[in-house]
Design a protein around this motif. Structure first.
Motif, short mmCIF file in Angstrom:
data_model
loop_
_atom_site.label_atom_id
_atom_site.label_comp_id
_atom_site.label_asym_id
_atom_site.label_seq_id
_atom_site.Cartn_x
_atom_site.Cartn_y
_atom_site.Cartn_z
N ALA A 155 -8.00 36.92 18.84
CA ALA A 155 -7.02 35.84 18.67
C ALA A 155 -7.71 34.49 18.75
O ALA A 155 -8.70 34.32 19.45
N GLN A 156 -7.15 33.52 18.03
CA GLN A 156 -7.73 32.18 18.05
C GLN A 156 -7.41 31.50 19.36
O GLN A 156 -6.26 31.51 19.81
N SER A 157 -8.41 30.89 19.98
CA SER A 157 -8.19 30.28 21.28
C SER A 157 -9.19 29.17 21.53
O SER A 157 -10.23 29.08 20.89
N VAL A 158 -8.82 28.32 22.47
CA VAL A 158 -9.67 27.23 22.93
C VAL A 158 -9.73 27.31 24.44
O VAL A 158 -8.69 27.40 25.09
N THR A 159 -10.92 27.22 24.98
CA THR A 159 -11.09 27.35 26.42
C THR A 159 -11.73 26.10 27.00
O THR A 159 -12.82 25.69 26.57
N GLN A 160 -11.06 25.52 27.96
CA GLN A 160 -11.63 24.44 28.77
C GLN A 160 -11.70 24.99 30.19
O GLN A 160 -10.69 25.09 30.87
N LEU A 161 -12.87 25.38 30.61
CA LEU A 161 -13.02 26.09 31.87
C LEU A 161 -12.76 25.21 33.08
O LEU A 161 -12.33 25.69 34.12
N ASP A 162 -13.05 23.92 32.95
CA ASP A 162 -12.91 23.01 34.09
C ASP A 162 -11.55 22.34 34.05
O ASP A 162 -11.27 21.57 33.14
N SER A 163 -10.73 22.61 35.03
CA SER A 163 -9.42 21.95 35.08
C SER A 163 -9.54 20.52 35.60
O SER A 163 -8.72 19.67 35.26
N GLN A 164 -10.56 20.31 36.42
CA GLN A 164 -10.76 18.96 36.99
C GLN A 164 -12.25 18.72 37.17
O GLN A 164 -12.97 19.61 37.64
N VAL A 165 -12.69 17.52 36.80
CA VAL A 165 -14.09 17.14 36.97
C VAL A 165 -14.15 15.82 37.72
O VAL A 165 -13.81 14.77 37.15
N PRO A 166 -14.50 15.84 39.00
CA PRO A 166 -14.68 14.60 39.74
C PRO A 166 -16.08 14.05 39.53
O PRO A 166 -17.05 14.82 39.50
N VAL A 167 -16.20 12.75 39.36
CA VAL A 167 -17.51 12.15 39.11
C VAL A 167 -17.48 10.71 39.62
O VAL A 167 -16.44 10.05 39.64
N PHE A 168 -18.64 10.25 40.07
CA PHE A 168 -18.74 8.87 40.53
C PHE A 168 -18.93 7.93 39.34
O PHE A 168 -19.52 8.30 38.31
N GLU A 169 -18.46 6.72 39.53
CA GLU A 169 -18.59 5.70 38.49
C GLU A 169 -20.06 5.50 38.14
O GLU A 169 -20.93 5.56 39.00
N GLU A 170 -20.34 5.31 36.86
CA GLU A 170 -21.66 5.10 36.28
C GLU A 170 -22.50 6.37 36.19
O GLU A 170 -23.63 6.33 35.70
N ALA A 171 -21.97 7.49 36.61
CA ALA A 171 -22.68 8.77 36.46
C ALA A 171 -22.38 9.35 35.09
O ALA A 171 -21.37 9.02 34.46
N PRO A 172 -23.25 10.24 34.59
CA PRO A 172 -22.97 10.93 33.32
C PRO A 172 -21.96 12.05 33.53
O PRO A 172 -21.80 12.56 34.65
#
Lengths: 114, 115
Positions: free
Chosen positions: A1-18
């Motif tokens: 079946a056709q599907s799209v997966t985004q494994l990370d529901s939340q990504v916390p990151v500090f400002e100016e980080a990649p």
């Protein structure tokens, strides 16, 4: 079946980080790939898209994504994030070039902290 | 430019009530869509239209109806509201371009609660 997966529901990151937000799709011969962004209490806005040609796609607000056919991925990246990038990011795939078949991932909340 | 306009922004319904979510666009787009967004579930397509007088079911059409009498308007009707229809509803539109340019323009959403 056709599907799209985004494994990370939340990504916390500090400002100016990649940051990299991951997106994988089920394999198909012909796909069009999109990233949409949703700011709080707003509708979705197109961030960037891949239809054909160069596999590295640049979008608005300094974001870019790379289409990798062998890994069936379309990860979103930004070298330095800002507080204003805090939003929900949705990967979407169109199979066979028909938006009637546009399939959205479940979204990734990018939470940028000072 | 107004773009895609949805009304109302918020609504609370009792079980069994009916209502119409309004959507209008001023970009002369042929294609219009209704999505619902549930937490952790992404967007699911309810109904879509490829032009005035033409509508078709999406992934989750049960409990909803649509009509498309004009290019500008694409209302979504809930006849007998159920708690499972508590969601945020988004209307979207796009031009009918060839070549796969799939940029959708979204409205700001309608937050519906059925109690």
């Amino acid at each position: 079946a056709q599907s799209v997966t985004q494994l990370d529901s939340q990504v916390p990151v500090f400002e100016e980080a990649p940051v990299e937000l991951r997106c994988n799709y089920s394999s198909s011969v012909s796909v069009y790939l999109f990233w949409y962004v949703q700011y709080p209490n707003q509708g979705l806005q197109l961030l960037l898209k891949y239809l054909s040609g160069s596999t590295l796609v640049k979008g608005i607000n300094g974001f870019e994504a790379e289409f990798n056919k062998s890994q069936t991925s379309f990860h979103l990246r930004k070298p330095s994030v800002h507080i204003s990038d805090t939003a929900e990011y949705f990967c979407a795939v169109s199979y066979g070039g028909a938006t009637n078949k546009l399939i959205f991932g479940t979204g990734t909340l990018l939470a940028v902290q000072p | 430019n107004a773009g895609v306009t949805q009304t109302p922004k918020f609504r609370i319904l009792k079980i069994g009530q009916s209502m119409t979510l309004q959507c209008t666009q001023d970009m002369n787009h042929n294609y219009m869509y209704w999505y619902r967004q549930d937490p952790g579930m992404g967007l699911k397509l309810i109904y879509y239209s490829v032009g005035a007088g033409i509508t078709d079911k999406g992934e989750v059409p049960n409990g909803y109806n649509v009509s498309r009498s004009t290019t500008e308007d694409f209302p979504l009707r809930l006849e007998l509201a159920a708690p499972s229809q508590t969601s945020v509803y988004f209307c979207a539109s796009r031009e009918s371009l060839t070549g796969g340019d799939e940029k959708l323009f979204f409205g700001s959403g309608t937050q519906l609660s059925v109690l």
